[in-house]
Design a protein around this motif. Structure first.
Motif, PDB file in Angstrom:
ATOM      1  N   ALA A   1       0.853  -1.190   0.000  1.00 20.09           N
ATOM      2  CA  ALA A   1       0.000   0.000   0.000  1.00 20.09           C
ATOM      3  C   ALA A   1       0.886   1.236   0.000  1.00 20.09           C
ATOM      4  O   ALA A   1       1.877   1.303   0.733  1.00 20.09           O
ATOM      5  CB  ALA A   1      -0.906   0.005   1.231  1.00 20.09           C
ATOM      6  N   SER A   2       0.509   2.232  -0.800  1.00 22.80           N
ATOM      7  CA  SER A   2       1.277   3.470  -0.861  1.00 22.80           C
ATOM      8  C   SER A   2       0.336   4.657  -0.896  1.00 22.80           C
ATOM      9  O   SER A   2      -0.746   4.606  -1.481  1.00 22.80           O
ATOM     10  CB  SER A   2       2.191   3.486  -2.093  1.00 22.80           C
ATOM     11  OG  SER A   2       1.457   3.254  -3.281  1.00 22.80           O
ATOM     12  N   GLY A   3       0.753   5.757  -0.235  1.00 27.40           N
ATOM     13  CA  GLY A   3      -0.048   6.973  -0.182  1.00 27.40           C
ATOM     14  C   GLY A   3       0.743   8.155  -0.692  1.00 27.40           C
ATOM     15  O   GLY A   3       1.972   8.201  -0.570  1.00 27.40           O
ATOM     16  N   ALA A   4       0.028   9.146  -1.248  1.00 22.51           N
ATOM     17  CA  ALA A   4       0.718  10.267  -1.872  1.00 22.51           C
ATOM     18  C   ALA A   4      -0.074  11.551  -1.702  1.00 22.51           C
ATOM     19  O   ALA A   4      -1.151  11.586  -1.104  1.00 22.51           O
ATOM     20  CB  ALA A   4       0.952   9.981  -3.359  1.00 22.51           C
ATOM     21  N   GLN A   5       0.503  12.623  -2.249  1.00 25.84           N
ATOM     22  CA  GLN A   5      -0.121  13.932  -2.152  1.00 25.84           C
ATOM     23  C   GLN A   5      -1.274  14.109  -3.132  1.00 25.84           C
ATOM     24  O   GLN A   5      -1.874  15.182  -3.180  1.00 25.84           O
ATOM     25  CB  GLN A   5       0.935  15.024  -2.368  1.00 25.84           C
ATOM     26  CG  GLN A   5       1.967  15.086  -1.258  1.00 25.84           C
ATOM     27  CD  GLN A   5       2.983  16.192  -1.461  1.00 25.84           C
ATOM     28  OE1 GLN A   5       2.818  17.060  -2.315  1.00 25.84           O
ATOM     29  NE2 GLN A   5       4.044  16.179  -0.680  1.00 25.84           N
ATOM     30  N   ASP A   6      -1.589  13.091  -3.902  1.00 26.89           N
ATOM     31  CA  ASP A   6      -2.743  13.165  -4.796  1.00 26.89           C
ATOM     32  C   ASP A   6      -4.030  12.716  -4.107  1.00 26.89           C
ATOM     33  O   ASP A   6      -5.070  12.560  -4.755  1.00 26.89           O
ATOM     34  CB  ASP A   6      -2.510  12.341  -6.063  1.00 26.89           C
ATOM     35  CG  ASP A   6      -2.187  10.883  -5.774  1.00 26.89           C
ATOM     36  OD1 ASP A   6      -2.241  10.473  -4.595  1.00 26.89           O
ATOM     37  OD2 ASP A   6      -1.855  10.150  -6.726  1.00 26.89           O
ATOM     38  N   GLY A   7      -3.967  12.488  -2.800  1.00 26.14           N
ATOM     39  CA  GLY A   7      -5.156  12.085  -2.071  1.00 26.14           C
ATOM     40  C   GLY A   7      -5.608  10.676  -2.369  1.00 26.14           C
ATOM     41  O   GLY A   7      -6.768  10.327  -2.169  1.00 26.14           O
ATOM     42  N   LYS A   8      -4.687   9.854  -2.819  1.00 26.34           N
ATOM     43  CA  LYS A   8      -5.034   8.470  -3.172  1.00 26.34           C
ATOM     44  C   LYS A   8      -4.106   7.494  -2.461  1.00 26.34           C
ATOM     45  O   LYS A   8      -2.931   7.782  -2.246  1.00 26.34           O
ATOM     46  CB  LYS A   8      -4.943   8.247  -4.688  1.00 26.34           C
ATOM     47  CG  LYS A   8      -5.907   9.070  -5.519  1.00 26.34           C
ATOM     48  CD  LYS A   8      -5.741   8.775  -6.990  1.00 26.34           C
ATOM     49  CE  LYS A   8      -6.759   9.536  -7.833  1.00 26.34           C
ATOM     50  NZ  LYS A   8      -6.543  10.992  -7.810  1.00 26.34           N
ATOM     51  N   ILE A   9      -4.663   6.350  -2.125  1.00 27.98           N
ATOM     52  CA  ILE A   9      -3.877   5.217  -1.641  1.00 27.98           C
ATOM     53  C   ILE A   9      -4.074   4.082  -2.636  1.00 27.98           C
ATOM     54  O   ILE A   9      -5.211   3.751  -3.000  1.00 27.98           O
ATOM     55  CB  ILE A   9      -4.300   4.799  -0.231  1.00 27.98           C
ATOM     56  CG1 ILE A   9      -3.839   5.861   0.764  1.00 27.98           C
ATOM     57  CG2 ILE A   9      -3.728   3.433   0.133  1.00 27.98           C
ATOM     58  CD1 ILE A   9      -4.240   5.589   2.180  1.00 27.98           C
ATOM     59  N   ARG A  10      -2.980   3.518  -3.080  1.00 28.33           N
ATOM     60  CA  ARG A  10      -3.030   2.459  -4.086  1.00 28.33           C
ATOM     61  C   ARG A  10      -2.506   1.156  -3.498  1.00 28.33           C
ATOM     62  O   ARG A  10      -1.526   1.158  -2.750  1.00 28.33           O
ATOM     63  CB  ARG A  10      -2.241   2.870  -5.331  1.00 28.33           C
ATOM     64  CG  ARG A  10      -2.736   4.177  -5.931  1.00 28.33           C
ATOM     65  CD  ARG A  10      -2.022   4.515  -7.208  1.00 28.33           C
ATOM     66  NE  ARG A  10      -2.339   5.864  -7.656  1.00 28.33           N
ATOM     67  CZ  ARG A  10      -3.388   6.209  -8.407  1.00 28.33           C
ATOM     68  NH1 ARG A  10      -4.234   5.271  -8.799  1.00 28.33           N
ATOM     69  NH2 ARG A  10      -3.580   7.459  -8.769  1.00 28.33           N
ATOM     70  N   ILE A  11      -3.171   0.075  -3.839  1.00 24.77           N
ATOM     71  CA  ILE A  11      -2.798  -1.258  -3.371  1.00 24.77           C
ATOM     72  C   ILE A  11      -2.313  -2.076  -4.559  1.00 24.77           C
ATOM     73  O   ILE A  11      -3.018  -2.211  -5.560  1.00 24.77           O
ATOM     74  CB  ILE A  11      -3.980  -1.987  -2.703  1.00 24.77           C
ATOM     75  CG1 ILE A  11      -4.628  -1.107  -1.633  1.00 24.77           C
ATOM     76  CG2 ILE A  11      -3.515  -3.310  -2.111  1.00 24.77           C
ATOM     77  CD1 ILE A  11      -3.756  -0.828  -0.434  1.00 24.77           C
ATOM     78  N   HIS A  12      -1.108  -2.608  -4.454  1.00 21.74           N
ATOM     79  CA  HIS A  12      -0.553  -3.495  -5.476  1.00 21.74           C
ATOM     80  C   HIS A  12      -0.412  -4.899  -4.911  1.00 21.74           C
ATOM     81  O   HIS A  12       0.000  -5.069  -3.752  1.00 21.74           O
ATOM     82  CB  HIS A  12       0.821  -3.019  -5.943  1.00 21.74           C
ATOM     83  CG  HIS A  12       0.786  -1.792  -6.807  1.00 21.74           C
ATOM     84  ND1 HIS A  12       0.701  -0.524  -6.268  1.00 21.74           N
ATOM     85  CD2 HIS A  12       0.814  -1.651  -8.163  1.00 21.74           C
ATOM     86  CE1 HIS A  12       0.687   0.356  -7.264  1.00 21.74           C
ATOM     87  NE2 HIS A  12       0.758  -0.294  -8.417  1.00 21.74           N
ATOM     88  N   ALA A  13      -0.769  -5.885  -5.701  1.00 17.85           N
ATOM     89  CA  ALA A  13      -0.478  -7.278  -5.355  1.00 17.85           C
ATOM     90  C   ALA A  13       0.966  -7.559  -5.751  1.00 17.85           C
ATOM     91  O   ALA A  13       1.410  -7.172  -6.835  1.00 17.85           O
ATOM     92  CB  ALA A  13      -1.424  -8.219  -6.093  1.00 17.85           C
ATOM     93  N   VAL A  14       1.692  -8.229  -4.857  1.00 18.76           N
ATOM     94  CA  VAL A  14       3.132  -8.448  -5.051  1.00 18.76           C
ATOM     95  C   VAL A  14       3.408  -9.941  -5.131  1.00 18.76           C
ATOM     96  O   VAL A  14       2.976 -10.719  -4.272  1.00 18.76           O
ATOM     97  CB  VAL A  14       3.946  -7.823  -3.900  1.00 18.76           C
ATOM     98  CG1 VAL A  14       5.446  -8.025  -4.128  1.00 18.76           C
ATOM     99  CG2 VAL A  14       3.625  -6.341  -3.762  1.00 18.76           C
ATOM    100  N   SER A  15       4.150 -10.345  -6.139  1.00 19.04           N
ATOM    101  CA  SER A  15       4.510 -11.758  -6.300  1.00 19.04           C
ATOM    102  C   SER A  15       5.421 -12.201  -5.164  1.00 19.04           C
ATOM    103  O   SER A  15       6.313 -11.476  -4.733  1.00 19.04           O
ATOM    104  CB  SER A  15       5.222 -11.978  -7.638  1.00 19.04           C
ATOM    105  OG  SER A  15       5.767 -13.284  -7.699  1.00 19.04           O
ATOM    106  N   GLN A  16       5.209 -13.438  -4.694  1.00 22.20           N
ATOM    107  CA  GLN A  16       6.055 -13.999  -3.648  1.00 22.20           C
ATOM    108  C   GLN A  16       7.031 -15.037  -4.201  1.00 22.20           C
ATOM    109  O   GLN A  16       7.637 -15.794  -3.432  1.00 22.20           O
ATOM    110  CB  GLN A  16       5.189 -14.612  -2.542  1.00 22.20           C
ATOM    111  CG  GLN A  16       4.269 -13.604  -1.870  1.00 22.20           C
ATOM    112  CD  GLN A  16       5.012 -12.375  -1.365  1.00 22.20           C
ATOM    113  OE1 GLN A  16       6.020 -12.486  -0.690  1.00 22.20           O
ATOM    114  NE2 GLN A  16       4.533 -11.187  -1.733  1.00 22.20           N
TER     115      GLN A  16
END
Length: 359
Positions: free
Chosen positions: A202-217
């Motif tokens: 999960a990452s947050g930024a100054q664009d007012g959005k939080i984005r969730i990426h699925a990550v390979s294990q």
């Protein structure tokens, strides 16, 4: 992911547990060692004891970030803007502090896994060091602007960083693949965190959005396109205060970003949850199954905080003054840290310890 089976929206009640010492500067980071919570501000390194924060060490450089190293030490990062970037190890058993200059500008964030440290530097580089001797490893990847956050995945397969170039960059620590650039954010990236099981970033930024990426294990992902993929975006964070007073279409970009900036994020707790904090002191909680979120009101906790003797002494001496927004609900949230007990530490100009619990 187990948490994906939970209800779409968690209605948690926010209870104030303890409001700790108020500093003249913001508390910018916190970490847990063996159940004990340590904090970082320009005043130095402090520890929670009862209802107070007690200063335990003042480095000879501006301390910006910290993380636990082993069971008895802290790795502290900081320096002096445009002069030096420094890190040091504080031995909590004897108070010994060993430090080294690693860059010509501030170290904004640090993380540790085993005996390897990762440093997020204002010059755009993400460095690794071998501890405890500060043996330089290499620049693992590079941003085109200051790096604000860096974190190892819990399983040691990935190193992620976010920067003011609006990028999230992931490097595999087990394969020979090139760093993966995530270009989904439209503004400066301020924070990121892996889920406890490392399946998501999960990452947050100054664009007012939080984005969730699925990550390979997979230990050696062969195809970058299949290693990380965007699965969810939470939008319009921080804009609800504006919407009540004026039309969003009439807001200039700077004002909009000011309200929307997401500066802190944490994934943990019991039961597992994702929370984030904004530059206006707003705490959010997110569904782990869809794009729903809700705001948690922490204004009551601020009203319970009283200035302490340190504030009174500093003000009386005239060396500084109480910040205009100290103890106010609009106070910027700099870091969020989950304690193993499930409690959440919210670091602002003061530190508030809260519990997220189901009614």
């Amino acid at each position: 992911m187990q948490s994906a089976k939970k209800p779409a929206c968690f209605l948690f009640v926010l209870f104030l547990c303890v409001s700790n010492r108020l500093w003249a500067e913001p508390v910018t980071d916190a970490t847990i060692i063996d159940g004990q919570t340590y904090f970082c501000s320009q005043s130095g390194i402090s520890v929670e004891r009862g209802d107070q924060l007690h200063l335990v060490y003042q480095p000879d450089f501006r301390s910006v970030c910290l993380v636990g190293y082993g069971c008895t030490s802290l790795l502290v990062g900081g320096g002096e803007p445009e002069i030096s970037g420094q890190v040091g190890i504080l031995d909590l058993t004897n108070g010994q502090f060993n430090s080294i200059q690693v860059a010509r500008d501030l170290v904004y964030a640090v993380d540790v896994r085993d005996n390897k440290a990762a440093l997020a530097c204002a010059d755009g580089s993400v460095l690794t060091l071998i501890l405890p001797d500060f043996i330089s490893n290499h620049v693992i990847h590079q941003h085109t602007a200051a790096v604000t956050v860096v974190q190892f995945s819990n399983n040691g397969l990935w190193l992620a960083s976010g920067g003011l170039d609006s990028l999230v960059v992931l490097s595999s620590l087990t394969g020979e693949t090139e760093p993966i650039l995530l270009q989904d954010h439209t503004a400066k990236v301020e924070c990121l965190t892996f889920s406890p099981d490392d399946d998501f970033l999960a990452s947050g930024a100054q664009d007012g959005k939080i984005r969730i990426h699925a990550v390979s294990q997979q230990e050696q992902p062969m195809v970058k396109a299949n290693s990380v993929r965007l699965i969810r975006t939470y939008t319009n964070l921080g804009l609800e205060k504006m919407a009540s007073t004026e039309s969003t279409s009439m807001m200039d970009d700077n004002r909009q970003n000011d309200y929307a900036s997401i500066g802190a994020i944490a994934w943990g707790g019991m039961p597992e949850t994702l929370v984030a904090g904004s530059s206006r002191g707003v705490l959010y909680q997110f569904s782990l199954t869809d794009t729903q979120w809700h705001r948690l009101d922490i204004s009551q906790s601020h009203r319970l905080i009283q200035p302490n003797r340190i504030y009174e002494r500093i003000t009386a001496q005239g060396s500084t003054s109480i910040p205009a927004n100290a103890g106010d609900a609009s106070d910027c949230i700099y870091s969020l840290t989950f304690h193993p007990s499930g409690q959440l530490y919210v670091s602002q100009h003061q530190v508030t310890r809260v519990s997220l619990s189901q009614p």
